[in-house]
Scaffold this active site. Structure first.
Site, mmCIF file in Angstrom:
data_model
loop_
_atom_site.group_PDB
_atom_site.id
_atom_site.type_symbol
_atom_site.label_atom_id
_atom_site.label_comp_id
_atom_site.label_asym_id
_atom_site.label_seq_id
_atom_site.Cartn_x
_atom_site.Cartn_y
_atom_site.Cartn_z
ATOM 1 N N ASP A 72 0.844 -1.192 0.000
ATOM 2 C CA ASP A 72 0.000 0.000 0.000
ATOM 3 C C ASP A 72 0.883 1.248 0.000
ATOM 4 O O ASP A 72 1.874 1.326 0.734
ATOM 5 C CB ASP A 72 -0.883 -0.035 1.258
ATOM 6 C CG ASP A 72 -1.822 1.138 1.355
ATOM 7 O OD1 ASP A 72 -2.666 1.287 0.458
ATOM 8 O OD2 ASP A 72 -1.706 1.906 2.332
ATOM 9 N N GLU A 74 1.381 -0.585 -5.073
ATOM 10 C CA GLU A 74 0.453 0.505 -5.368
ATOM 11 C C GLU A 74 1.361 1.717 -5.578
ATOM 12 O O GLU A 74 1.891 2.268 -4.609
ATOM 13 C CB GLU A 74 -0.514 0.748 -4.215
ATOM 14 C CG GLU A 74 -1.486 1.867 -4.521
ATOM 15 C CD GLU A 74 -2.353 2.257 -3.324
ATOM 16 O OE1 GLU A 74 -3.523 2.619 -3.538
ATOM 17 O OE2 GLU A 74 -1.850 2.228 -2.186
#
Length: 693
Positions: free
Chosen positions: A355, A391
């Site tokens: 993330d 990401e």
């Protein structure tokens, strides 16, 4: 425990607590602490039994060995040092701290004033000092049993070109799934139940990408509203599975939670399915300088967090979550790698989706593709065989780094999402054939450099964050009021189209158009070059009522609604993935049109190869592609795209061709001879296979 032994010096590694040699070794890193105390509690974590001053520091590590104790010992830490916020130091020995390396966490966290290192409401704000003791209410670590590294002979290992990702929430998938026993629904065990596995296998996905499963606490604003962080992007325990997703009888025993998670992974592996974890090594729940002192901040704030250069009393907020982990520091790099190795070696997982991944590569001057963390990660022998997915953006000024991650990293490709949505929805800025073709062929403009491959592009049209596939074709604007933020949260201007009515409608024509577009979007996603990622529930037409930021909705909004599952959509996904598996050209591991490799040619509906004029003709949107194997005399496959609301004739050359898939479900399967036109249904994608005469 009637009597606790005296502390011996012990060893400086490994960090955390480890049972060995008839006792427990403790080691904790802090570059700036003057002293660290180990506080041992009773089994309930309410009564402190004894406090020890650890040996050290030695190379920044405090350590000690307690003989005669073992697994089940409950402990916390107190760190002594300067309380000098202007220098970045926030040591406060009145606050009991959680071991960052805790394998088991006990207690129940609640947002209380005494968890802060400063006095709430004090005129000096976070520069003040709170001397209240929070030990009885603080979360504590419990010593885990000796680690067990399983020999996983049946552990699958998919090459990147075969990977089909399925992004899924552990609870949301099985909470309402028929066939899963009530006591297993919404749990790790439920995700690995035979009814769940049957669905995964029916679809043809290979790799489950789980939303965060690390131990998480809710943000204070959610706690005030009685809500939870359902998605889990607020990790406190980086070595602990979240007990919320375990069976009810396991939730109060961290060892049982860990065992259930391990069994889930083993069971999924036995079925040939990989498990990838979404991990959050970019921030912690301690928030900005106004946040609590739970663990990292109290152990060594200046080491763990990036601080504002000209005011070290403040946190740099490159994540939008208040703080940013300082992954460039060797101890933080070590911590992240130790955590990753734990989940691979002891929990058995097959990879990670990072993330806000640019944080991992941030140095003094911004994002660095050769950051020390990436170098360490890529050479680590335990992590050498796992999937690495980024990401590739964070919330900083230079946070968008799509295409810049090194080595074997795969990256979420939002350019694919936006181009494919724009092409089929006709929404937002017009997406021409050139942009759509570029994304369909794995975005060579972004990823074709160095030694990177088409599989680096993780393609998606919907993920957990944003509209579901059903909602992006049913709503034009977000409907997030249930989140309690007056509809201000979530992404504004998300590419979507309602096709004439906002939300559910009885209009048969609108519903037919929505279904046709969804099917074309799914076909594009699952047949494009690159690595496809399907959002769980899109294959059954799942809706979240237009909520495009359902991070705090642990209820039927986010639980997959199997009662209203669209069986035709599920069948289409299965058919598409079976076709992808059967045709290597649809998952080609190298770039097309290079010397000695497979090639692609593009055709206009009139039957001629696309010219520069055709690519720039904004008035014509339909086109096709012929895929040819290396050195083959004739093409093998043809894919035709028609995003227009009306059918059109498409003249086929290099035939004969036989239709093998029509996303709209309208066409028969005729043999099309050379020079014959094919009637391409509206808003559809067709696949044809060359059939030698």
């Amino acid at each position: 425990m009637a009597h606790l032994p005296d502390l011996q010096p012990g060893w400086h590694e490994p960090l955390g607590s480890l049972t060995r040699d008839g006792g427990v070794n403790f080691a904790f890193a802090s570059e700036h602490a003057a002293r660290i105390e180990l506080c041992v509690f009773d089994a309930e974590g309410q009564r402190e039994l004894r406090r020890y001053t650890l040996d050290g520091p030695h190379d920044g590590v405090f350590h000690g060995f307690l003989p005669g104790v073992g697994a089940g010992l409950v402990y916390g830490l107190r760190a002594h040092g300067p309380y000098a916020p202007e220098q970045g130091h926030r040591f406060n020995p009145h606050k009991l701290l959680l071991d960052p390396y805790a394998r088991e966490i006990v207690g129940h966290f609640g947002w209380r004033a005494e968890h802060h290192g400063y006095e709430l409401g004090h005129p000096d704000g976070p520069r003040s000092l709170d001397t209240r003791d929070n030990a009885t209410q603080a979360l504590k670590a419990r010593v885990a049993a000796a680690p067990v590294v399983h020999a996983r002979a049946h552990k699958p290992r998919r090459p990147p070109s075969e990977v089909v990702l399925y992004e899924v929430h552990v609870k949301g998938f099985s909470k309402l799934l028929p066939g899963v026993p009530e006591d297993l629904r919404g749990t790790y065990a439920g995700l690995a139940h035979s009814a769940s596995i049957a669905h995964f296998k029916r679809l043809g996905v290979t790799t489950l990408s789980l939303l965060p499963v690390h131990y998480c606490i809710a943000e204070p604003h959610l706690a005030e509203r009685g809500l939870q962080n359902y998605w889990g992007y607020n990790t406190l325990g980086f070595f602990c599975p979240d007990p919320r997703w375990a069976k009810a009888e396991h939730r109060h025993d961290p060892a049982a939670v860990t065992a259930e998670f391990r069994l889930m992974v083993d069971t999924l592996h036995a079925a040939g399915l990989e498990v990838v974890l979404d991990v959050v090594y970019n921030h912690t729940p301690e928030g900005n300088e106004f946040g609590p002192t739970l663990s990292f901040r109290g152990l060594d704030n200046a080491t763990w967090y990036r601080l504002v250069a000209d005011d070290q009393s403040r946190n740099e907020n490159l994540t939008g979550c208040g703080n940013t982990l300082r992954c460039s520091h060797p101890r933080v790099t070590q911590f992240v790698l130790d955590s990753l190795r734990y989940w691979v070696a002891e929990m058995g997982v097959d990879g990670f989706r990072f993330d806000l991944a640019p944080v991992l590569g941030r140095g003094a001057h911004g994002f660095e593709t050769d950051a020390a963390f990436f170098t360490a990660l890529r050479q680590d022998p335990v992590l050498a065989g796992v999937h690495l997915i980024a990401e590739p953006w964070d919330a900083a000024y230079d946070g968008y780094q799509v295409g810049r991650f090194p080595g074997r990293f795969l990256e979420w490709n939002d350019k694919f999402r936006d181009a494919v949505r724009g092409y089929w929805l006709g929404a937002g800025p017009g997406v021409g054939r050139g942009e759509f073709a570029r994304r369909f062929m794995a975005s060579s403009d972004v990823f074709h450099h160095g030694q990177r491959l088409p599989t680096a592009s993780v393609n998606f049209v919907a993920v957990h964050d944003g509209f579901t596939l059903a909602d992006l074709t049913s709503y034009s604007t977000k409907h997030n009021h249930a989140n309690g933020e007056d509809n201000h949260d979530g992404r504004d201007g998300e590419l979507a189209a309602n096709f004439g009515a906002e939300g559910p409608t009885d209009d048969a024509a609108i519903n037919a158009t929505r279904e046709r577009v969804r099917r074309a979007l799914l076909a594009t996603l699952l047949l494009a070059q690159g690595t496809p990622m399907l959002c769980a529930g899109d294959e059954i037409g799942n809706s979240q009522g237009g909520n495009n930021n359902a991070y705090c909705q642990d209820n039927p909004t986010t639980w997959l609604n199997w009662d209203s599952a669209d069986g035709r959509m599920t069948e289409l996904v299965a058919e598409l993935l079976a076709l992808r598996a059967a045709e290597p050209l649809l998952r080609h591991p190298r770039w097309f049109a290079s010397s000695g490799e497979a090639s692609i040619a593009w055709y206009a509906p009139s039957g001629h190869q696309m010219s520069p004029h055709d690519w720039h003709d904004a008035g014509q949107r339909a086109f096709g592609a012929q895929l040819r194997e290396a050195d083959a005399a004739a093409p093998r496959l043809m894919i035709v795209f028609n995003p227009d609301p009306a059918p059109l004739p498409f003249l086929l050359c290099n035939g004969p061709w036989r239709l093998v898939l029509d996303s709209s479900g309208e066409s028969a399967a005729p043999l099309i001879l050379p020079g014959q036109p094919l009637n391409v249904p509206a808003r559809s994608l067709l696949v044809l296979r060359h059939t030698p005469t």
